[in-house]
Design an enzyme around this catalytic site. Structure first.
Site, PDB file in Angstrom:
ATOM      1  N   GLY A  42       0.824  -1.213   0.000  1.00  0.00           N
ATOM      2  CA  GLY A  42       0.000   0.000   0.000  1.00  0.00           C
ATOM      3  C   GLY A  42       0.851   1.253   0.000  1.00  0.00           C
ATOM      4  N   LEU A 219       5.018  -9.094 -16.816  1.00  0.00           N
ATOM      5  CA  LEU A 219       5.783 -10.311 -17.108  1.00  0.00           C
ATOM      6  C   LEU A 219       7.280 -10.104 -16.871  1.00  0.00           C
ATOM      7  CD1 LEU A 219       3.967 -11.073 -20.501  1.00  0.00           C
ATOM      8  CD2 LEU A 219       3.566 -12.261 -18.323  1.00  0.00           C
ATOM      9  N   ASP A 251       5.114  -2.623  -7.525  1.00  0.00           N
ATOM     10  CA  ASP A 251       4.466  -1.457  -6.894  1.00  0.00           C
ATOM     11  C   ASP A 251       4.768  -0.187  -7.690  1.00  0.00           C
ATOM     12  OD1 ASP A 251       3.597  -3.155  -4.853  1.00  0.00           O
ATOM     13  OD2 ASP A 251       5.396  -2.794  -3.665  1.00  0.00           O
TER      14      ASP A 251
HETATM   15  O1  RIB Z   1       5.810  -5.435  -3.047  1.00  0.00           O
HETATM   16  C1  RIB Z   1       6.898  -5.359  -2.179  1.00  0.00           C
HETATM   17  C2  RIB Z   1       6.420  -5.277  -0.762  1.00  0.00           C
HETATM   18  O2  RIB Z   1       5.792  -6.486  -0.414  1.00  0.00           O
HETATM   19  C3  RIB Z   1       7.517  -5.099   0.263  1.00  0.00           C
HETATM   20  O3  RIB Z   1       7.813  -3.750   0.504  1.00  0.00           O
HETATM   21  C4  RIB Z   1       6.976  -5.833   1.485  1.00  0.00           C
HETATM   22  O4  RIB Z   1       6.681  -4.994   2.559  1.00  0.00           O
HETATM   23  C5  RIB Z   1       5.745  -6.584   0.992  1.00  0.00           C
HETATM   24  O5  RIB Z   1       4.609  -5.971   1.371  1.00  0.00           O
END
Ligand code: RIB
Length: 304
Positions: A42, A219, A251
Site C-alpha cells: 500500500g 511479465l 508497486d
Molecule cells: O511489493 C513489495 C512489498 O511487499 C515489500 O515492501 C513488502 O513490505 C511486501 O509488502
C-alpha cells in the site's frame, strides 16, 4: 501530473538481507548485508504514484511501535494525505522479512501486524477520502472484507477501482465484479481463478469474464500486456536495465500506471510510464528507495 487517488492498503517495515543464493530448508547461510527499508504494498504504491506528481490519500493502519512513526513520517514527507492512517494500540506495525538473491529475485515473509486490523468500519469512516478521486487502488495485504468495502465506496464516489491481487489468492466473484482495472503478475492472475489455464492471456480473459473492465499482466523482463473484452491484446515491452533487486518493482509499475491514468494520460502512454517506473525500481536496493521520481522516469521515456 494532476489527479487524485486513494490507496487502501498496507504499510510495512522491510527487514532485508542479501545472499548469494536462497537457503534450503534446515540450512543456515550467512547474509552479505542487512538493511531496513520502508515498504508494504500500500505505502509503496502510494509513494510511487506521489513521486509521479499525483495527489494521494492513504487509508491504512500502523501499530504502536517505533516503526509506526517512521512509516507515518515517510508518508508525510512524500506529501501523502495521512488523515485516514490510523494508529493501532497494542499491536506491532506490519513487518516483511525479505531475502534478495544475487539474481535480484526475492522471497518475502510477511507478519501483517496492524494491517490485519484494518476493518470495514475503518474504511467506512474514511468515506470522505474517496470524494473527488479519479481512482482507488487496493492490494490484498489488508483484510479482504475491507478491500470489498473500499471498492464499493470508491464506485459510489465515482472513482475507478484498481486492484492488485497480491499476495496471490483466489478472489470472490463479488469483489471481481467491482474491479475496473486489475494489475497482476503471471502467478497472481492464475491464482485468482478456481480453474486456471496457467497461460497468462487465457487466464486474464477468464478474469475479464468475471466482470473486470481491464486486466494488465506484468511479465518482468518480458514487459506487460493488457486485455479488455472484445479487443485484441496490447503488449508493452520492458525497458532494459541492470537489475539489483526486484522488490517494489510491481508497486512502482502500478503507482506509475494509476498516476498517469488519474492525470488522464492515454492508456498506451500510461502503460509505457508504468513499465519505465517498474524497470527503474529494479536498479536500486529496497522498496521505497527504488521508487523512481518523475525526472528519472521522463529521462528513461525520452531515451528509449
Ligand atoms: O511489493 C513489495 C512489498 O511487499 C515489500 O515492501 C513488502 O513490505 C511486501 O509488502
Amino acid at each position: 501530473m494532476a489527479g487524485t487517488i486513494v490507496v487502501v492498503g498496507s504499510l510495512n517495515m522491510d527487514l532485508v538481507m542479501r545472499v548469494d543464493r536462497f537457503p534450503k530448508a534446515g540450512e543456515t547461510r550467512r547474509a552479505h548485508t542487512f538493511e531496513t527499508f520502508i515498504g508494504g504494498k500500500g505505502l509503496n504504491q502510494a509513494i510511487a504514484a506521489a513521486r509521479q506528481g499525483c495527489r494521494v490519500r492513504l487509508i491504512g493502519r500502523v501499530g504502536s511501535d517505533s516503526f509506526a512513526e517512521t512509516l507515518r513520517a515517510v508518508a508525510r514527507r512524500e506529501g501523502i494525505e495521512d488523515r485516514w492512517l490510523l494508529n493501532t494500540p497494542n499491536m506491532p506495525s506490519g513487518v516483511a522479512n525479505i531475502v534478495v538473491e544475487r539474481s535480484a529475485e526475492n522471497f518475502i515473509l510477511l507478519a501483517e501486524g496492524a494491517n490485519g486490523a484494518l476493518k470495514p468500519a475503518d474504511v467506512e469512516a474514511a468515506r470522505a477520502a474517496f470524494a473527488g478521486a479519479q481512482l482507488a487502488l487496493m492490494q490484498l495485504e489488508v483484510p479482504l472484507e475491507s478491500v470489498l468495502t473500499a471498492a464499493r465506496l470508491a464506485r459510489q464516489a465515482g472513482a475507478q477501482v484498481v486492484l492488485v491481487p497480491a499476495p496471490a489468492r483466489p478472489l470472490p466473484a463479488e469483489l471481481l465484479a467491482q474491479v475496473d482495472i486489475l494489475v497482476a503478475n503471471r502467478d497472481e492472475i492464475s491464482a485468482i481463478l478456481s480453474e486456471a489455464a496457467h497461460e497468462p492471456e487465457i487466464d486474464a480473459r477468464r478474469v475479464l469474464r468475471a466482470g473486470v473492465g481491464m486486466v494488465v499482466v506484468t511479465l518482468g523482463a518480458r514487459g506487460a500486456f493488457c486485455v479488455r473484452a472484445n479487443q485484441p491484446m496490447r503488449s508493452v515491452p520492458a525497458f532494459t536495465v541492470h537489475a539489483m533487486d526486484t522488490t517494489g518493482a510491481g508497486d512502482a509499475f502500478v503507482g506509475g500506471l494509476v498516476a498517469a491514468l488519474a492525470a488522464a494520460e492515454p492508456l498506451e502512454a500510461a502503460l509505457r510510464r508504468a513499465a519505465a517506473c517498474g524497470a527503474l525500481a529494479c536498479t536500486v536496493m529496497g522498496a521505497e528507495p527504488s521508487l523512481p521520481r518523475r525526472e528519472a522516469v521522463e529521462a528513461l521515456l525520452h531515451r528509449a
